[in-house]
Design an enzyme around this catalytic site. Sequence first.
Site, PDB file in Angstrom:
ATOM      1  N   ASP A 266      24.190  -5.376  44.360  1.00  0.00           N
ATOM      2  CA  ASP A 266      23.907  -5.902  43.026  1.00  0.00           C
ATOM      3  C   ASP A 266      24.867  -5.350  41.975  1.00  0.00           C
ATOM      4  O   ASP A 266      25.620  -4.410  42.227  1.00  0.00           O
ATOM      5  CB  ASP A 266      22.449  -5.603  42.631  1.00  0.00           C
ATOM      6  CG  ASP A 266      22.022  -4.161  42.936  1.00  0.00           C
ATOM      7  OD1 ASP A 266      22.895  -3.295  43.130  1.00  0.00           O
ATOM      8  OD2 ASP A 266      20.810  -3.902  42.975  1.00  0.00           O
TER       9      ASP A 266
ATOM     10  N   ASN B 153       8.827   0.454  42.077  1.00  0.00           N
ATOM     11  CA  ASN B 153       7.925  -0.708  42.050  1.00  0.00           C
ATOM     12  C   ASN B 153       8.069  -1.573  43.301  1.00  0.00           C
ATOM     13  O   ASN B 153       7.556  -2.686  43.358  1.00  0.00           O
ATOM     14  CB  ASN B 153       8.169  -1.544  40.787  1.00  0.00           C
ATOM     15  CG  ASN B 153       9.545  -2.199  40.768  1.00  0.00           C
ATOM     16  OD1 ASN B 153      10.338  -2.026  41.694  1.00  0.00           O
ATOM     17  ND2 ASN B 153       9.833  -2.942  39.720  1.00  0.00           N
TER      18      ASN B 153
ATOM     19  N   HIS C 246      11.010  -2.696  44.607  1.00  0.00           N
ATOM     20  CA  HIS C 246      12.155  -3.606  44.666  1.00  0.00           C
ATOM     21  C   HIS C 246      13.222  -3.106  45.643  1.00  0.00           C
ATOM     22  O   HIS C 246      13.336  -1.913  45.918  1.00  0.00           O
ATOM     23  CB  HIS C 246      12.735  -3.909  43.281  1.00  0.00           C
ATOM     24  CG  HIS C 246      13.542  -2.841  42.633  1.00  0.00           C
ATOM     25  ND1 HIS C 246      13.417  -2.523  41.295  1.00  0.00           N
ATOM     26  CD2 HIS C 246      14.511  -2.020  43.085  1.00  0.00           C
ATOM     27  CE1 HIS C 246      14.258  -1.570  40.978  1.00  0.00           C
ATOM     28  NE2 HIS C 246      14.936  -1.229  42.055  1.00  0.00           N
TER      29      HIS C 246
ATOM     30  N   GLU D  66      12.959  -7.896  42.020  1.00  0.00           N
ATOM     31  CA  GLU D  66      11.759  -7.335  41.414  1.00  0.00           C
ATOM     32  C   GLU D  66      10.510  -7.985  42.010  1.00  0.00           C
ATOM     33  O   GLU D  66      10.590  -9.061  42.617  1.00  0.00           O
ATOM     34  CB  GLU D  66      11.786  -7.606  39.900  1.00  0.00           C
ATOM     35  CG  GLU D  66      12.967  -6.967  39.175  1.00  0.00           C
ATOM     36  CD  GLU D  66      12.786  -5.471  38.932  1.00  0.00           C
ATOM     37  OE1 GLU D  66      12.132  -4.799  39.756  1.00  0.00           O
ATOM     38  OE2 GLU D  66      13.309  -4.980  37.916  1.00  0.00           O
TER      39      GLU D  66
HETATM   40  N1  LIG Z   1      19.360  -1.656  41.996  1.00  0.00           N
HETATM   41  C1  LIG Z   1      19.091  -0.296  42.323  1.00  0.00           C
HETATM   42  C2  LIG Z   1      18.415  -0.257  43.674  1.00  0.00           C
HETATM   43  O1  LIG Z   1      19.297  -0.757  44.653  1.00  0.00           O
HETATM   44  C3  LIG Z   1      17.987   1.169  43.978  1.00  0.00           C
HETATM   45  O2  LIG Z   1      17.431   1.220  45.274  1.00  0.00           O
HETATM   46  C4  LIG Z   1      16.977   1.631  42.995  1.00  0.00           C
HETATM   47  C5  LIG Z   1      16.459   3.046  43.241  1.00  0.00           C
HETATM   48  O3  LIG Z   1      17.297   3.958  42.639  1.00  0.00           O
HETATM   49  P1  LIG Z   1      17.235   5.527  42.792  1.00  0.00           P
HETATM   50  O4  LIG Z   1      17.837   5.808  44.129  1.00  0.00           O
HETATM   51  O5  LIG Z   1      18.074   6.046  41.679  1.00  0.00           O
HETATM   52  O6  LIG Z   1      15.809   5.908  42.725  1.00  0.00           O
HETATM   53  O7  LIG Z   1      17.617   1.603  41.721  1.00  0.00           O
HETATM   54  C6  LIG Z   1      18.284   0.454  41.279  1.00  0.00           C
HETATM   55  O8  LIG Z   1      17.352  -0.315  40.627  1.00  0.00           O
END
Ligand SMILES: N[C@@H]1[C@@H](O)[C@H](O)[C@@H](COP(=O)(O)O)O[C@@H]1O
Length: 260
Positions: A67, A136, A138, A143
Amino acid sequence: MKILILPDPDAAAARVADIIARTLVARPEAVLGLATGGTMEPVYARLVAQARSGQVALDRMTGFNLDEYVGLPPRHPQSYHAFMRAHLAAPAGLDPARLNLPRGDAPDAAAEAARYEAAIAASGGIDLQLLGLGANGHIGFNEPSSSLASPTRVKTLNHATRAANARFFGPGEEVPRHAITMGIATILRARHALLLATGAHKAQAVAAMVEGPVSARCPASALQMHPAATIVLDAAAAAKLELRDYYETVHPEGREPCLA
Ligand SMILES: N[C@@H]1[C@@H](O)[C@H](O)[C@@H](COP(=O)(O)O)O[C@@H]1O
């Protein structure tokens, strides 16, 4: 699903880096689906260390990130382009062109999403898709309420996600409201899926992903439909799993057979 439970975040990140490295040793030209987020930083650090010591070569693989924020050009310090340059391309001495990401600054984001989906298909498809997990539920930026059949497309970020990611942005800097993300169907097409979640703040989402119903309420639960999904957890993230004993019986100390 293979559920591998490691004692702490470091051990979990090391296990994920080893699985990626094994994939690349077996197939140096592998197509890797790549992820961003704080959870991934120690994974890339270990992969870079393995590359520097000659245990694995990264220079023939192709990456496709999950993304990118809509509106952020690749040079923006909080763009996922910048994250991948900082954590993988620069320290590993990789040509950043090997790492594909959607362009957040494309004039037509929907067209960019379609182009990206086609580029993944044209590469022959993703061999191993690395995934983090939102608190959440995702994956990528899919989402809750995302179609489980979704392709790469533009998604509106929810409030909790923007709040969670605000820590990466400067004071007064606005977290983008939209992202281009691989869809759930795109992710499920990868030949292997490898998700890493660490920390107590992910335990609820982990339980919903692994033991809850397959539901758009928890997009990561779609991985229950994937024929080769490996979920790597630390003890804190695994704390709410009802069948934890069973997972630890099947994979003592988080051991698992070779994915490649
Ligand atoms: N788009 C990314 C996800 O791909 C990632 O898995 C998530 C968790 O991030 P973190 O590893 O910082 O908790 O954050 C973002 O929203």
